[in-house]
Every structure is written in structure tokens, then in C-alpha cells.
Design an enzyme around this catalytic site. Structure first.
Site, mmCIF file in Angstrom:
data_model
loop_
_atom_site.group_PDB
_atom_site.id
_atom_site.type_symbol
_atom_site.label_atom_id
_atom_site.label_comp_id
_atom_site.label_asym_id
_atom_site.label_seq_id
_atom_site.Cartn_x
_atom_site.Cartn_y
_atom_site.Cartn_z
ATOM 1 N N HIS A 199 0.887 -1.159 0.000
ATOM 2 C CA HIS A 199 0.000 0.000 0.000
ATOM 3 C C HIS A 199 0.928 1.212 0.000
ATOM 4 C CE1 HIS A 199 -2.429 -2.919 2.414
ATOM 5 N NE2 HIS A 199 -3.470 -2.360 1.852
ATOM 6 N N ASP B 13 -4.809 -13.628 -2.439
ATOM 7 C CA ASP B 13 -4.149 -13.296 -1.182
ATOM 8 C C ASP B 13 -4.211 -14.556 -0.333
ATOM 9 O OD1 ASP B 13 -3.402 -10.777 -1.821
ATOM 10 O OD2 ASP B 13 -4.648 -9.746 -0.343
ATOM 11 N N ASP C 230 2.308 2.065 3.415
ATOM 12 C CA ASP C 230 3.198 1.099 4.087
ATOM 13 C C ASP C 230 4.636 1.383 3.737
ATOM 14 O OD1 ASP C 230 0.905 -0.490 4.681
ATOM 15 O OD2 ASP C 230 1.109 -1.420 2.716
ATOM 16 N N HIS D 281 -10.914 -13.954 3.910
ATOM 17 C CA HIS D 281 -12.114 -13.193 3.566
ATOM 18 C C HIS D 281 -13.209 -14.144 3.073
ATOM 19 C CE1 HIS D 281 -9.486 -9.369 2.739
ATOM 20 N NE2 HIS D 281 -9.370 -9.826 3.957
ATOM 21 N N ASP E 14 -5.459 -13.562 9.507
ATOM 22 C CA ASP E 14 -4.353 -13.465 8.542
ATOM 23 C C ASP E 14 -3.163 -14.348 8.886
ATOM 24 O OD1 ASP E 14 -5.585 -11.691 6.810
ATOM 25 O OD2 ASP E 14 -4.716 -9.904 7.727
HETATM 26 C C1 XUL Z 1 -7.346 -6.402 4.412
HETATM 27 C C2 XUL Z 1 -6.638 -6.835 3.214
HETATM 28 C C3 XUL Z 1 -5.821 -5.786 2.543
HETATM 29 C C4 XUL Z 1 -5.795 -5.902 1.065
HETATM 30 C C5 XUL Z 1 -5.039 -4.798 0.386
HETATM 31 O O1 XUL Z 1 -8.066 -7.396 5.032
HETATM 32 O O2 XUL Z 1 -6.687 -7.965 2.833
HETATM 33 O O3 XUL Z 1 -4.551 -5.819 3.080
HETATM 34 O O4 XUL Z 1 -5.222 -7.094 0.654
HETATM 35 O O5 XUL Z 1 -5.541 -3.551 0.706
HETATM 36 CO CO CO Z 2 -5.794 -8.969 1.243
#
Ligand code: XUL
Ligand code: CO
Length: 436
Positions: free
Chosen positions: A100, A295, A103, A270, A308
Site C-alpha cells: 500500500h 491473497d 506502508d 475473507h 491473517d
Molecule cells: C485487508 C486486506 C488488505 C488488502 C489490500 O483485510 O486484505 O490488506 O489485501 O488492501
Molecule cells: Co488482502
């Protein structure tokens, strides 16, 4: 300067090794279905968790020891982190990373200063990319941490916040382009709402669509040809996120004429928060030509929030790789570890253990999935299950050449449907276990 003096480049040593700082399954040059593992997986390190994570949680502050980091938001500190990041990624053998804007580079006192900081950091990122060959999988903008984003960014009720977000994303796309980034991600950090009594949902969704179209237009105007990705997440931080799951995101993209420009970045934790399996989300996106990138992480079913964690479950990675191999890979997307070490794993070396485990889990999942596919173990089962559509009335249904009236006539003549056959779920689950 070596920030990880006790670690050499992580070698591939095979499943028999006792060396914890070695790969057992991820052999970058080994091929799977004609692609090297390196090209198939396109592993990426998430800058925010790995180099900005502190180990804080809602109950306590940071625990992670990061001796190179002075904890400040200075540009010097941010530049040093870039060097740390590239040493880490090079030793790990990760070909990609993601960030990001905030970051990698500190928020300034004004937007102009933030832009300036970002330029300085981007220059160092570029130098390090050139020196190491490590590439940018995707960039994105953090439109959720700063208090200005309390009501969201593109869906904020405050038009100035929309404008600020646009300026931030414009810059983030430009830097992503400068760094040769292959994708650009939208994750709706606070794009959602807490209470409909004070929310105009229609306006907010229209604004989000307008925002994405502006991003697409800007990308075109600067010659950025990377893939745009939309990342579903059902909750956290808002109660109702507009990007709930793959289905909600694709509905939004289709309704707003964005399907040609935006694919999905699917995240495991997610998916599970949305009440889906990762495999469901991946397949749902794939069959609509919308699976862009993933992800990789995992949640904890007993905790039930976005923990996470690094993925270690071979059953999970096998399911992911079955879908990814069916698509022929993810390029220009990849497998980004949007995952963080536990706050109890506070030493820098734990970053290596975490990523090695995730990469090996996916490599092993890839080998298992490829073996299942090579045997056609599921192909025949699925094909046979739908054979009633291969000819006769089924073929006519699929071809769209029969009406309700035709089907009524067919069934009145036939009298009763052909007998059903067993779905054999348990046998098939046993069969999958044979490969693990
Ligand atoms: C948040 C998430 C973020 C996105 C990028 O849950 O997954 O880090 O991957 O903004
Ligand atoms: Co993410």
C-alpha cells in the site's frame, strides 16, 4: 549491511531435510504441468504485514522485534525498511512483493508532501528491484487508516474525501506503473456502512463505480496496462462491506460496466468470513473469467475474525491449486502472502519460517493437485455426472432449442424422470485423501 545475518539464501533441499531454513517442496525450477513452480506460483511478500506489522492486537501493543526499525515515520526509516525488505525477499527467493502507498512511504503533513515522500521511496524501490530482479506484483493505496477515511473513501459522504482518495489512487497507480507493477488492487478498506438509517446506499455504490471508472481512465491515459483487481471481504472494518464476496463484487462490476477492466483478488480468510470456502470463491471467479490473483492466508475457525495466518493446511492449498491449475496459472496475478506472524513469534527469523511454510504448503498443494489432474481422478467423475446433458433432451436444453412447452410434452410422454445416481461424496473424499 546484513539485516538477517544468520540467514543465507533459503535452498531447496527436498522433503527429507532436517534444515528448518530450507524448502521441502518449493523448488522454483521444478515443473508442474509445463510451468516452473516459480512461474506458476508467482509468490509475493506483503510489505504491510512483513515489514510494517508490529504484533499489536486490540488488547495490546506491538511485540515484534525489528532491530533495524527506529519506530519513526521518517523517510530515512522508510528507506532503511526498503533495504531490509529486499534483503529478506532475496534470501527467501520470493520473486514478487506488494504494497500500500502508506506502508512503504510515510504520510506527510500535506498531500503534496506525501506525494514527495512516495517519489523518494519509489526511487529506492526501483533501485532495489533492478539490483535484485524482484518485481512488483501489485500496488494499492491505503484508504482506511487515516481519520479522514472514517466514513470510507470513494463511498464517503464527504465529497472532499472522495477527491482526496482519487488523488491518492492516481499517485499510487502512477508509482505502480513506474515500478513495472503488474496489477493494481482495490480493497474497500471502509467502503461499506454501519447503519442504513444514515446511509444512501445507492449514492455510495454509484460513487464507487464512478471512482473505479476514473481509475481505469487514468491508467489508460498514462499507459498503465496492468490488471485492476477488486478484493472481496465481507466485514471488518464495517458491518456491511460493499465488496462482500466474489458474487457481490462481480455483480457490482457487471452492473457498472467494469467487467472488461477489473478482475478479482480472492483472499482465503475473507472467503471464510463470508461463509464460503476458498475453493468456492476461486471457482466462482474462474468460471466468469475473473480470477486475477490470490491473497493467500488462513483464518482460525475458533477465533472467527481476520487473523491473517500463514497457510499451512495442505488440504486447503490442494483445493486452491486445483482451481489455479485448471485456469493454467494466475499470471499476471500471483500468490501473495497477505499474512502475518503471530505476535508471540516476535523474532525476525520467524518471518522466514512463516513464508517458507506458506510457500512449501502451496508447492505441495500444487504437486498433489497436479497428480489428481494427471490421473483424471475427478474429470471422469464430473463428466459422467452430467452425461444426461451430452445428448438427447439435455443437449437440447443446453443448446436453448426447447421451451417449457416442449419439456412438458417430453415429460408427459416419458412419464417419469430417469433414476438418479449416487453423488458418491464420501468415496470421492476418500479418493482425494489417497493423494495427500
Ligand atoms: C485487508 C486486506 C488488505 C488488502 C489490500 O483485510 O486484505 O490488506 O489485501 O488492501
Ligand atoms: Co488482502
Amino acid at each position: 549491511m546484513a539485516y538477517f545475518p544468520d540467514v543465507d539464501t533459503i535452498p531447496f533441499e527436498g522433503p527429507g531435510t532436517k534444515n528448518r531454513l530450507a524448502f521441502r517442496h518449493y523448488d522454483p525450477s521444478a515443473t508442474i504441468e509445463g510451468q516452473s513452480m516459480k512461474d506458476l506460483m508467482r509468490f509475493s511478500v506483503a510489505y504491510w504485514h512483513t515489514f510494517r506489522g508490529t504484533g499489536s492486537d486490540p488488547f495490546g501493543g506491538g511485540t515484534l522485534q525489528r532491530p533495524w526499525d527506529d519506530g519513526s515515520d521518517s523517510v530515512e526509516n522508510a528507506l532503511k525498511r526498503v533495504d531490509v525488505a529486499f534483503e529478506f525477499m532475496q534470501k527467501l527467493g520470493a520473486p514478487y512483493y506488494c504494497f500500500h502507498d502508506r506502508d512503504v512511504s510515510p504520510e506527510g503533513a500535506s498531500l503534496a508532501e506525501s506525494h514527495k515522500n512516495f517519489d523518494v521511496i519509489a526511487k529506492r524501490l526501483k533501485e532495489q528491484q533492478d539490483a535484485t530482479g524482484i518485481k512488483l506484483l501489485w500496488g494499492t493505496a491505503n484508504l482506511f487508516s487515516h481519520p479522514r477515511y472514517m466514513h470510507g473513501a470513494a463511498t464517503s459522504c464527504n465529497a472532499d474525501v472522495f477527491a482526496y482518495s482519487a488523488a491518492e489512487v492516481k499517485k499510487a497507480i502512477e508509482i505502480t506503473h513506474e515500478l513495472g507493477g503488474e496489477n493494481y488492487v482495490f480493497w474497500g478498506g471502509r467502503e461499506g456502512y454501519m447503519n442504513l438509517f444514515n446511509t444512501n446506499m445507492k449514492r455510495e455504490l454509484d460513487h464507487l463505480a464512478r471512482f473505479m471508472h476514473m481509475a481505469v481512465d487514468h491508467a489508460k491515459s498514462i499507459g498503465f496496462t496492468g490488471q485492476f483487481l477488486f478484493e472481496p471481504k465481507p466485514k471488518e472494518p464495517t458491518k456491511h462491506q460493499y465488496d462482500f464476496d466474489a458474487a457481490a463484487c462481480l455483480n457490482f462490476l457487471r452492473a457498472n460496466d467494469l467487467m472488461d477492466h477489473v478482475k478479482l483478488n480472492i483472499e482465503t480468510n475473507h472467503a471464510t468470513l463470508a461463509g464460503h470456502t476458498m475453493m468456492h470463491e476461486l471457482e466462482y471467479a474462474r468460471i466468469q473469467n475473473a480470477l486475477g490473483s490470490i491473497d493467500a492466508n488462513t483464518g482460525d475457525l475458533l477465533l472467527g475474525w481476520d487473523t491473517d495466518q500463514f497457510p499451512t493446511d495442505i488440504y486447503l492449498t490442494t483445493q486452491c491449486m486445483l482451481v489455479i491449475l485448471e485456469q493454467g496459472g494466475l499470471a499476471p496475478g500471483g500468490i501473495n502472502f497477505d499474512a502475518k506472524v503471530r505476535r508471540e513469534s516476535f523474532e525476525p527469523i520467524d518471518l522466514f519460517h512463516a513464508h517458507i511454510g506458506g510457500m512449501d504448503a502451496f508447492a505441495r498443494g500444487a504437486k498433489i493437485a497436479a497428480a489428481i489432474r494427471a490421473d483424471g481422478a475427478l474429470t471422469d467423475i464430473v463428466k459422467n455426472r452430467y452425461r444426461s446433458y451430452d445428448d438427447g433432451i439435455g443437449a437440447k436444453i443446453e443448446a436453448g432449442t426447447v421451451s417449457f412447452a416442449d419439456l412438458e410434452k417430453y415429460m408427459l410422454e416419458k412419464g417419469e424422470a430417469d433414476a438418479n445416481e449416487s453423488g458418491r461424496q464420501e468415496m470421492i473424499e476418500n479418493l482425494i485423501n489417497d493423494y495427500l
